[in-house]
Design a protein around this motif. Structure first.
Motif: not given
Lengths: 316, 377
Positions: A50, B216, A85, A103, A46, B212-213, A89-91, B22, A83, A87, A93-94, A55-56, B375-377
């Motif tokens: 990333x 994304x 993920x 998106x 992962x 975790x959102x 990773x969409x919402x 909501x 990408x 887990x 509660x949407x 992302x990293x 970033x996620x660092x």
């Protein structure tokens, strides 16, 4: 598609605190390939993915993704990468439609409404668009997540253990879709630890504890490792398994249903052991070509050994 | 490469609104909390107390003097609990806290009035608790004038005249600065806005990374500024709604006046909301879970209540505490609201408070932007 590789990284390193999660990682993913990224949990898959999509920030090494530098141009990479993920990773509660619409907006898509409608139809979720994404089952969530990261027609798809917790039928459908995308010219990098998924890939890189162990076309991997395997069936396999493990030349005994696969890299020693066993006549022995599955169990076992040494080294 | 995309900003904005709608509990809290606290504090904390113990130093037992005292008693602010014989006894009573006021009727009070000499009625007040005595003091001259107007009728009407026949001299004991005009309601607005804005923003921000959102979201081409503004702006509107509800209740139930310039208030309150949202954003860059965000937010609320001048007079705090208090946005907003709502302040009167909030905002935003990572660092 051009001949420049979709991803080319070298010496990629990432540390979290004192722990080196990815250590001097090199990889080249040819454009249009389905590239498998394998390794046990916590091996740095992962983190590597990333880093490739910005992302990293890597602590060391360099590389390019779709022709853009992973350090300097993460924004350009993000525009052309989908990408997915590990887990969901969409919402939650949407609603499904709201998620897709969000998106689509984030990627600045034209004719947003039409794109979202199309995606919903392709998914077969057009009637359920108003349902909350959180109420979907695991398989549907996975399909929705894939659809959401395909809306902007990415040239590279990064899938991080996309089929974890999904039933076999949904997994097969998922792979049909991945192959269809690949035929359409999309490069796919997929991380997994399922063997049946690994065999779907054109090329495989195996990573363990942040280090690359092997990288080769899927079909060549057993030969590269040099693993010899015998298939055994007969009575009391459990007893036999325990007995064989201690014999010279036997590095690995793996049970597959009603048979044992006995493997080793030292051909002479293994052959001698097998000959002695055959002489007893209690079981049926048959030599077979080593397959990916044995190869990976072998790699995983030896990687764990490496890690154990590391821990002792640290303690000393 | 554009640094800011309106489309992406709007996308995040719309998403936040949907999520807000909501999330029933949070939504109810945004509106429910201010109303509840307003009712609670509004009724529990009485800044206009009546029946305050008062002692009398009677040096002229004339009908006019008695009329003045009767007028004071009828006003219900003062309750006469005894008589003192001299100034020293009165001072002691104030110091002991046995009385809030000592009223001294000077010798020849009636005669001086009739001669048009304008005698002084000395009222010593225990101003160490300005909230307690403030409104009674404010009402005093009016009470005395009304009492005298009734007494000096008929042939004595000429003496009553247009100007007051008696000058009421209020001696604020123990607190010569006389920090009065402390009114709980305008201050409460600052506290409630701070509490809900900081908490809701920090929690809403952390929610993305906890669920975790965020992964994304930052895998899309979104820029930090778009995310920050898109997530913050919906809560600015929440602040508007809260304030409207609050001012409605404050005016309707508690008759809190709004004396000053609406524009000055509007400008200051917008700035204050933004400062608090920025603070919430900063907290979200430190906290890893929604629970932590909640805890850190709560941690900022206590100093806001105690050091901003909401609970205790700012001028009464030691220097170091005032320095801490000055760093709090609520301190400046409290001054601003009191100036505008109660003292009838104009835009020019509040520029200092605005400037102070602006500096705080700049510092918080700078730190928040530095800490917020794409970033996620």
């Amino acid at each position: 598609m051009t001949d420049t590789p979709a991803i080319k990284v070298s010496g990629l390193t990432k540390r979290f605190g004192k722990k080196t999660v990815v250590d001097g990682f090199d990889m080249e993913v040819p454009a249009g390939a389905i590239y498998g990224f394998l390794g046990p949990n916590g091996s740095g898959k992962t983190t590597t993915i990333r880093m490739m999509c910005g992302l990293l920030t890597p602590d060391g090494g360099e590389g390019q993704c779709l022709g853009h530098d992973i350090r300097r141009e993460p924004a350009r990479i993000k525009e052309n990468v989908g990408y997915m993920t590990q887990k969901f990773s969409l919402y939650t509660d949407l609603t499904i439609r709201e998620n897709l619409d969000f998106m689509a907006r984030m990627y600045g898509l034209k004719n947003r409404r039409r794109v979202v409608d199309e995606t919903l139809r392709d998914l077969g979720l057009f009637e359920r668009g108003g349902q909350l994404a959180g109420s979907l089952s695991g398989g549907w969530k996975q399909r929705l997540a894939l659809a959401a990261c395909l809306q902007h027609k990415p040239r590279l798809l990064l899938l991080d253990e996309p089929t974890a917790g999904v039933d076999p039928k949904a997994r097969r459908d998922f792979w049909d879709e991945v192959r269809r995308l690949s035929r359409a010219g999309v490069t796919v990098l997929v991380s997994t630890h399922y063997m049946d998924e690994a065999v779907q890939c054109d090329h495989i890189t195996y990573i363990a504890y942040g280090k690359k162990l092997i990288s080769a076309p899927a079909t060549e991997i057993p030969a590269r490792i040099g693993l010899k395997t015998w298939r055994v069936d007969g009575p009391d396999l459990t007893g036999l398994e325990a007995e064989l493990t201690a014999r010279p030349g036997v590095e690995q005994v793996a049970r597959f249903g009603a048979v044992l696969h006995v493997s080793g890299t030292d051909e002479a020693a293994l052959t001698a052991t097998v000959a002695a066993q055959k002489a007893r006549g209690t079981h049926h022995w048959q030599e077979k070509p080593a397959e990916l599955e044995e190869a990976f169990i072998y790699l995983m076992t030896s990687a764990v050994d490496n890690f154990a040494v590391d821990i002792e080294g640290e303690a000393a | 490469m554009n640094i800011f995309s309106l489309a992406r900003f709007l996308a995040i904005l719309v998403k936040e609104f949907i999520q807000m709608r909501r999330d029933r509990v949070t939504f109810a809290m945004m509106i429910g909390v201010p109303v509840m606290q307003l009712l609670l504090f509004g009724y529990a904390i009485n800044t206009d107390p009546h029946d305050l113990p008062t002692l009398i130093e009677m040096n002229d037992d004339s009908p006019t003097a008695r009329a003045v005292l009767a007028g004071m008693e009828v006003s219900e602010y003062f309750e006469f609990t005894g008589v003192v014989t001299g100034p020293s006894e009165g001072d002691r009573a104030l110091r002991d806290g046995r009385a809030n006021f000592v009223v001294a009727i000077p010798p020849d009070f009636e005669r001086d009035i009739l001669r048009g000499h304008v005698p002084s009625l000395l009222v010593s007040a225990d101003a160490s608790d300005p909230t307690a005595v403030g409104s009674a003091v404010a009402a005093l001259q009016g009470i005395v004038d009304a009492a005298l107007r009734d007494t000096l009728s008929g042939p004595l009407q000429a003496v009553a005249g247009t100007s007051s026949p008696v000058s009421v001299v209020v001696h604020r004991q123990f607190n010569p600065e006389g920090v009065t005009a402390i009114n709980i309601v305008p201050g409460l607005l600052g506290i409630i806005l701070s509490m809900t804005m900081v908490m809701i923003t920090s929690v809403a921000m952390v929610r993305e990374s906890e669920r975790g959102t965020m992964e994304a979201l930052i895998a899309t081409p979104a820029r930090p500024l778009e995310v920050m503004l898109g997530k913050i702006l919906p809560y600015v509107l929440v602040g508007y709604v809260q304030t409207a509800v609050f001012l409605g209740f404050a005016g309707g139930l508690f008759q809190v006046p709004f004396n000053g310039d609406g524009l000055a208030f509007f400008a200051g309150f917008n700035l204050y909301i933004v400062v608090n949202l920025a603070l919430g954003f900063l907290i979200s860059t430190v906290a890893r879970t929604q629970m932590q965000a909640m805890q850190i937010s709560f941690f900022t609320i206590l100093p806001t209540i105690l050091l901003s001048g909401f609970m205790f007079p700012f001028a009464g705090m030691p220097g170091w505490a005032q320095v801490l208090g000055t760093a709090l946005p609520a301190t400046h907003f409290l001054r601003l609201t009191r100036k505008v709502m109660l003292k009838g302040g104009e835009l020019a009167d509040v520029t200092g408070d605005m400037r102070a909030m602006g500096v705080i905002l700049a510092v918080i935003t700078l730190v928040a932007m530095l800490r917020y990572r794409q970033t996620l660092d």
